[in-house]
Design a protein around this motif. Structure first.
Motif, PDB file in Angstrom:
ATOM      1  N   ARG A   1       0.828  -1.058   0.129  1.00 41.76           N
ATOM      2  CA  ARG A   1       0.626   0.398  -0.040  1.00 41.76           C
ATOM      3  C   ARG A   1       0.387   1.159   0.274  1.00 41.76           C
ATOM      4  N   LEU A   2       1.813   1.404   0.721  1.00 40.85           N
ATOM      5  CA  LEU A   2       2.713   2.446   0.887  1.00 40.85           C
ATOM      6  C   LEU A   2       3.192   2.557  -0.552  1.00 40.85           C
ATOM      7  N   ILE A   3       4.228   2.139  -0.929  1.00 34.18           N
ATOM      8  CA  ILE A   3       4.312   1.451  -2.165  1.00 34.18           C
ATOM      9  C   ILE A   3       3.673   1.984  -3.742  1.00 34.18           C
ATOM     10  N   GLN A   4       2.395   1.622  -3.087  1.00 28.72           N
ATOM     11  CA  GLN A   4       1.393   2.187  -4.237  1.00 28.72           C
ATOM     12  C   GLN A   4       1.082   3.724  -4.128  1.00 28.72           C
ATOM     13  N   SER A   5       0.992   4.142  -2.621  1.00 35.05           N
ATOM     14  CA  SER A   5       0.337   5.603  -2.722  1.00 35.05           C
ATOM     15  C   SER A   5       1.895   5.962  -2.775  1.00 35.05           C
ATOM     16  N   THR A   6       2.656   6.356  -2.657  1.00 36.69           N
ATOM     17  CA  THR A   6       3.899   7.416  -3.201  1.00 36.69           C
ATOM     18  C   THR A   6       3.638   7.192  -4.485  1.00 36.69           C
ATOM     19  N   LEU A   7       3.650   5.656  -5.571  1.00 37.59           N
ATOM     20  CA  LEU A   7       3.777   5.898  -6.873  1.00 37.59           C
ATOM     21  C   LEU A   7       2.844   6.424  -7.463  1.00 37.59           C
ATOM     22  N   ALA A   8       1.792   6.989  -6.894  1.00 34.56           N
ATOM     23  CA  ALA A   8       0.846   7.442  -7.502  1.00 34.56           C
ATOM     24  C   ALA A   8       0.566   8.858  -6.959  1.00 34.56           C
ATOM     25  N   VAL A   9       0.971   9.445  -5.741  1.00 28.81           N
ATOM     26  CA  VAL A   9       1.794  11.054  -6.081  1.00 28.81           C
ATOM     27  C   VAL A   9       2.384  11.535  -6.570  1.00 28.81           C
ATOM     28  N   VAL A  10       3.633  10.402  -6.689  1.00 24.28           N
ATOM     29  CA  VAL A  10       4.697  10.603  -8.088  1.00 24.28           C
ATOM     30  C   VAL A  10       3.733  11.148  -9.555  1.00 24.28           C
ATOM     31  N   LEU A  11       3.688   9.675  -9.324  1.00 19.34           N
ATOM     32  CA  LEU A  11       2.679  10.159 -10.834  1.00 19.34           C
ATOM     33  C   LEU A  11       2.045  11.278 -11.474  1.00 19.34           C
ATOM     34  N   VAL A  12       1.133  11.377 -10.710  1.00 20.12           N
ATOM     35  CA  VAL A  12       0.334  13.225 -10.230  1.00 20.12           C
ATOM     36  C   VAL A  12       0.798  14.181 -10.805  1.00 20.12           C
ATOM     37  N   VAL A  13       2.236  14.325  -9.748  1.00 19.81           N
ATOM     38  CA  VAL A  13       2.784  14.968  -9.829  1.00 19.81           C
ATOM     39  C   VAL A  13       3.322  14.743 -11.615  1.00 19.81           C
ATOM     40  N   ILE A  14       3.944  14.460 -10.809  1.00 18.05           N
ATOM     41  CA  ILE A  14       4.353  14.329 -12.621  1.00 18.05           C
ATOM     42  C   ILE A  14       3.414  14.305 -13.915  1.00 18.05           C
ATOM     43  N   ALA A  15       2.372  14.320 -13.444  1.00 17.30           N
ATOM     44  CA  ALA A  15       1.633  14.460 -14.960  1.00 17.30           C
ATOM     45  C   ALA A  15       0.754  16.058 -14.633  1.00 17.30           C
ATOM     46  N   VAL A  16       0.767  16.621 -13.801  1.00 14.35           N
ATOM     47  CA  VAL A  16       0.823  17.516 -14.072  1.00 14.35           C
ATOM     48  C   VAL A  16       1.171  18.492 -14.410  1.00 14.35           C
ATOM     49  N   PHE A  17       2.633  18.923 -13.855  1.00 18.66           N
ATOM     50  CA  PHE A  17       3.859  19.853 -13.740  1.00 18.66           C
ATOM     51  C   PHE A  17       3.961  19.452 -15.621  1.00 18.66           C
ATOM     52  N   GLY A  18       4.411  17.892 -15.682  1.00 17.80           N
ATOM     53  CA  GLY A  18       4.925  17.501 -16.606  1.00 17.80           C
ATOM     54  C   GLY A  18       4.383  18.135 -18.470  1.00 17.80           C
ATOM     55  N   VAL A  19       2.983  18.010 -17.864  1.00 17.45           N
ATOM     56  CA  VAL A  19       2.186  18.424 -18.834  1.00 17.45           C
ATOM     57  C   VAL A  19       2.446  19.689 -19.187  1.00 17.45           C
ATOM     58  N   SER A  20       2.399  20.807 -18.243  1.00 18.76           N
ATOM     59  CA  SER A  20       2.146  22.416 -18.748  1.00 18.76           C
ATOM     60  C   SER A  20       3.780  22.989 -18.488  1.00 18.76           C
ATOM     61  N   LEU A  21       4.820  21.600 -18.277  1.00 24.16           N
ATOM     62  CA  LEU A  21       5.848  22.062 -19.351  1.00 24.16           C
ATOM     63  C   LEU A  21       5.879  21.391 -20.370  1.00 24.16           C
ATOM     64  N   VAL A  22       5.815  20.741 -20.708  1.00 25.62           N
ATOM     65  CA  VAL A  22       5.749  20.035 -22.437  1.00 25.62           C
ATOM     66  C   VAL A  22       4.433  21.136 -23.271  1.00 25.62           C
TER      67      VAL A  22
END
Length: 199
Positions: free
Chosen positions: A4-25
Motif C-alpha cells: 500500500r505504501l508503494i502504491q500510494s507513493t507511486l500514485a502521488v509521484v505520477l499525479v505530480v508528474i502529470a500536472v507539472f509534466g504536461v504544463s512543462l511540455v
C-alpha cells in the motif's frame, strides 16, 4: 502495508508528474515555436539589410552572392521591383514557418523554414522530460520500498515474538527455584521460633 505504501507513493509521484509534466511540455513547445519564428524573422531582416547594401554599392544581387548567407534548411525569396525573383536554397515541402521583411530600396525578403525542424526539437525536449520523469518514478519506488521496510521491521519482530509465545515455548527463567534434595539426603524442617516472651 508495504504494498500500500508503494502504491500510494507511486500514485502521488505520477499525479505530480502529470500536472507539472504536461504544463512543462506545453510551455516548452510554445517557447520552441516562438524561438523558431523569431529566428526566421531575424534572418529575413538580416538578408534585407544585405540586399540593401548590395543595391547601394553594386546594384547587383544574385543567388550565388546570397547563397552563403542562408543556412541549408532555409529558403529565401528576394523580390526586387523590375527584376525577377531571386531564390536561394531549396523550397521546403509541407508546413513552413515564414517571415517577410521589407528593404529600404523597395525590395522584400521572405525566409521560410520547415516546421519539421521545430517538431524535431520538440521531440528531443519531450524525450528529456520523459527520461527525467522515469528517473523520478524509479527514485520514488526505491524510497517507498525503503520506508516500508523500516516501518514494517518492528511489526515483523512483534509478530515473531507473539508466534513464539503462542507455540508453547517456555519463557526464560528469571530466578532460580530451590527444590528439595531427594537423592537420599534427609530434609530437615525447622519450625519457626515464637517471638513471644516467656515461652
Amino acid at each position: 502495508m508495504r504494498r500500500r505504501l508503494i502504491q500510494s507513493t507511486l500514485a502521488v509521484v505520477l499525479v505530480v508528474i502529470a500536472v507539472f509534466g504536461v504544463s512543462l511540455v506545453l510551455v516548452e513547445t510554445r517557447t520552441i515555436s516562438d524561438s523558431a519564428r523569431e529566428r526566421v524573422e531575424s534572418e529575413a531582416v538580416r538578408l534585407a539589410s544585405i540586399v540593401d547594401s548590395r543595391l547601394l554599392v553594386e546594384d547587383k544581387v544574385t543567388a550565388e552572392i546570397l547563397s552563403d548567407q542562408v543556412t541549408e534548411d532555409r529558403y529565401a525569396v528576394i523580390r526586387i521591383p523590375g527584376k525577377p525573383p531571386i531564390e536561394v536554397g531549396s523550397k521546403p515541402d509541407g508546413d513552413v514557418i515564414s517571415a517577410t521583411a521589407p528593404g529600404e530600396e523597395g525590395e522584400t525578403v521572405t525566409v521560410q523554414e520547415p516546421r519539421s525542424s521545430v517538431t524535431r526539437e520538440v521531440g528531443r525536449t519531450l524525450l528529456i522530460i520523459g527520461l527525467v520523469a522515469l528517473l523520478a518514478v524509479i527514485a520514488a519506488v526505491l524510497l517507498a520500498i525503503r520506508q516500508a521496510s523500516r516501518l514494517a521491521s518492528p511489526l515483523t519482530d512483534l509478530a515473531e515474538t507473539a508466534e513464539r509465545l503462542g507455540s508453547g515455548d517456555p519463557a526464560p527463567a528469571t530466578a532460580a527455584t530451590a527444590s528439595p534434595n531427594w537423592t537420599g539426603s534427609r530434609t530437615y524442617w525447622t519450625a519457626p521460633r515464637s517471638a513471644s516472651p516467656g515461652c
